[in-house]
Design an enzyme around this catalytic site. Structure first.
Site, PDB file in Angstrom:
ATOM      1  N   ASP A 265       0.992  -1.347  -0.100  1.00 42.97           N
ATOM      2  CA  ASP A 265      -0.030   0.090   0.106  1.00 42.97           C
ATOM      3  C   ASP A 265       1.021   1.266   0.140  1.00 42.97           C
ATOM      4  O   ASP A 265       1.382   1.635   1.169  1.00 42.97           O
ATOM      5  CB  ASP A 265      -0.852   0.069   1.471  1.00 42.97           C
ATOM      6  CG  ASP A 265      -1.682   1.170   1.324  1.00 42.97           C
ATOM      7  OD1 ASP A 265      -1.820   2.172   0.448  1.00 42.97           O
ATOM      8  OD2 ASP A 265      -2.247   1.577   2.483  1.00 42.97           O
TER       9      ASP A 265
ATOM     10  N   LYS B  44       2.212  11.343  -3.433  1.00 44.86           N
ATOM     11  CA  LYS B  44       1.479  10.520  -4.145  1.00 44.86           C
ATOM     12  C   LYS B  44       0.452  11.566  -4.745  1.00 44.86           C
ATOM     13  O   LYS B  44      -0.244  11.129  -6.037  1.00 44.86           O
ATOM     14  CB  LYS B  44       0.748   9.624  -3.159  1.00 44.86           C
ATOM     15  CG  LYS B  44      -0.410   8.707  -3.988  1.00 44.86           C
ATOM     16  CD  LYS B  44      -0.729   7.834  -2.823  1.00 44.86           C
ATOM     17  CE  LYS B  44      -1.831   7.032  -3.356  1.00 44.86           C
ATOM     18  NZ  LYS B  44      -2.453   6.023  -2.256  1.00 44.86           N
TER      19      LYS B  44
ATOM     20  N   GLU C 298      -7.601   0.651  -4.011  1.00 48.87           N
ATOM     21  CA  GLU C 298      -7.729   0.555  -2.665  1.00 48.87           C
ATOM     22  C   GLU C 298      -9.164   0.315  -2.144  1.00 48.87           C
ATOM     23  O   GLU C 298      -9.022  -0.902  -1.163  1.00 48.87           O
ATOM     24  CB  GLU C 298      -7.268   1.895  -2.272  1.00 48.87           C
ATOM     25  CG  GLU C 298      -5.802   2.464  -2.184  1.00 48.87           C
ATOM     26  CD  GLU C 298      -5.518   3.673  -2.111  1.00 48.87           C
ATOM     27  OE1 GLU C 298      -6.473   4.374  -1.638  1.00 48.87           O
ATOM     28  OE2 GLU C 298      -4.296   4.161  -2.383  1.00 48.87           O
TER      29      GLU C 298
ATOM     30  N   ASP D 111     -12.925   5.597   3.224  1.00 49.51           N
ATOM     31  CA  ASP D 111     -11.411   5.776   3.461  1.00 49.51           C
ATOM     32  C   ASP D 111     -10.967   7.153   3.818  1.00 49.51           C
ATOM     33  O   ASP D 111     -10.777   8.162   3.027  1.00 49.51           O
ATOM     34  CB  ASP D 111     -10.742   5.259   2.247  1.00 49.51           C
ATOM     35  CG  ASP D 111      -9.258   5.118   2.481  1.00 49.51           C
ATOM     36  OD1 ASP D 111      -8.663   5.698   3.402  1.00 49.51           O
ATOM     37  OD2 ASP D 111      -8.542   4.578   1.526  1.00 49.51           O
TER      38      ASP D 111
END
Length: 453
Positions: A39, A103, A210, A233
């Site tokens: 991850d 990211k 994800e 999330d």
């Protein structure tokens, strides 16, 4: 001929099933892990493996015992690279060479007058620029000159760190990976996520979304009667809500919504600002010392974590500016300081359901992902919205890496024999929502940056 081929295929499947059964019954040595699950998160990153025979997944810690490693890379003036917790610890003294949130920029191209990019240039203490193709890169000042580093190269350094940590546990270096990415990532962003792994000398077997990874972590692909799954999330810096449709091991993303400026860091900032104001009231002094600010930031994070299990906690400080001082923070006060941010979680959840043409009663499972979903107020808000509790069985910080590891084990032929989950590409676009204060802050940053250019 066709009958002969079918018989051979059936016999092959029987042999595989028999091998798995014998392995479990008589304790035969399992095949060694071949593929890692990773991850690569905006705020934290993790690596795991799937254990054959038992079907368990193991998330591997680094040498500091951290299973969730901060996605932070620092460069010292001489060019030495520091990663993870150690990079965070020196961040206040080395802000221009400490890179985080890389990211957010991976696989993206920007116009020079893009308002989001201009706001980001103002937000971060390090220098972000665009090359001739509009790709973002980080400019690192070193003793021997300037080093330009791209987001995928930052990702590669984090992956190399995780791969090295895994090798110390396993005694072997894993050369293949299943890596996760946000469901909203387009093909280019997914490719550049894969490129980060390739730079770290890992062969990418699959890039998995994800939300799908989180659903795998909970075993929802094997659960009967589950079709509509909502994944909430909430991590350190972003909120992502995805609605998945699940049928026969196939996952389809029906809708996405979120707020890419909302997470645990925002909760911390509210508390940090409050404590600094209390210090000013008590001592008549403003906290400007970088080490003092870093200490307050770290202690607030620890306090927030403690408040997930107790109703009150004491934040103990020993600051250069004012010396020793304690502050009692209650869960109620924490929630009041963050009231508008917590309330804003509901909007993207409602939007994601609306886009998927679903009511709350149509949702079979709710999955919580990200460390910030451990905040009791967040769980309360989600439970109240859906009128039922979400899944809590898997550590939300490790749900995505757990699912990626499950997929890695299946692809690698782990025992017992399983069918790999499949994803169908989504044509849906993510809807973004911001609080009014966030909109004002972003506009102020972009305007100020424009004036400086």
């Amino acid at each position: 001929m066709a009958g002969s081929t079918g018989s051979l295929l059936a016999f092959g499947i029987f042999v595989l099933l028999l091998a798995g059964w014998l392995g479990q019954k008589y304790g035969l040595p399992p095949p060694p892990p071949k593929i890692a699950g990773i991850d690569l998160g905006t705020t934290y990153s993790s690596i795991g493996i799937y254990h054959a025979v038992t079907g368990d997944t193991i998330i591997l810690a680094d040498d500091l015992g951290k299973k969730s490693v901060p996605s932070v890379v620092a460069f010292l003036p001489n060019g030495t690279v520091i990663i993870g917790t150690r990079a965070v610890e020196q961040q206040e003294h080395n802000p221009k060479r400490t890179i985080y949130d890389a990211k957010r920029f991976i696989g993206r191209n920007f116009e020079k007058d893009n308002q989001d990019f201009l706001a980001d240039q103002k937000r971060y203490p390090f220098t972000i620029k665009l090359d001739s193709d509009g790709k973002a890169f980080f400019e690192i000042p070193l003793d021997v000159g300037v080093k330009n580093v791209y987001p995928e190269e930052i990702g590669a350094l984090i992956i190399e760190y995780l791969k090295s940590a895994a090798a110390k546990h396993l005694g072997v270096t894993l050369g293949q990976v299943v890596i996760s990415c946000p469901a909203e990532f387009n093909e280019k962003q997914r490719n550049f996520t894969a490129k980060a792994a390739e730079i770290a000398e890992m062969e990418v077997r699959r890039v998995i979304s994800e939300p799908t990874a989180a659903a795998l972590a909970y075993g929802l692909h094997k659960k009967q009667g589950v079709e509509n799954v909502v994944v909430v999330d909430l991590g350190g810096g972003t909120l992502d809500v995805s609605v998945l449709w699940l049928q026969g091991g196939v996952f389809v993303t029906q809708s996405m919504a979120g707020n890419n400026r909302l997470g645990g860091q925002d909760f911390n900032e509210r508390v940090q600002k409050h404590i600094i104001e209390k210090i000013a009231e008590k001592f008549g002094k403003t906290i400007n010392d970088k080490e003092d600010i870093q200490q307050i930031r770290l202690e607030v994070e620890k306090g927030k974590i403690r408040l997930t299990s107790v109703p009150s906690t004491t934040i103990s400080l020993n600051l250069k500016t004012v010396g020793k001082w304690k502050y009692d923070l209650t869960r109620d006060e924490f929630e009041k300081l963050n009231e508008d941010l917590l309330k804003s979680i509901e909007l993207p959840i409602a939007a994601a359901l609306e886009d998927a043409n679903l009511d709350t009663a149509d949702v079979d499972e709710i999955v919580l992902v990200g460390g910030s979903t451990q905040v009791p107020a967040v769980r309360k808000i989600v439970g109240r919205f859906f009128k039922k509790s979400a899944n809590y069985g898997v550590d939300p910080e490790l749900a995505v890496v757990t699912g990626a590891s499950v997929q890695a084990g299946v692809i690698g032929g782990g025992w017992p024999l399983q069918v790999a989950a499949m994803e169908l590409p989504s044509k849906r676009r993510k809807r973004h929502f911001f609080t009014e204060q966030q909109k004002e802050n972003e506009q102020d940053r972009a305007t100020t940056t424009t004036k400086e250019l």
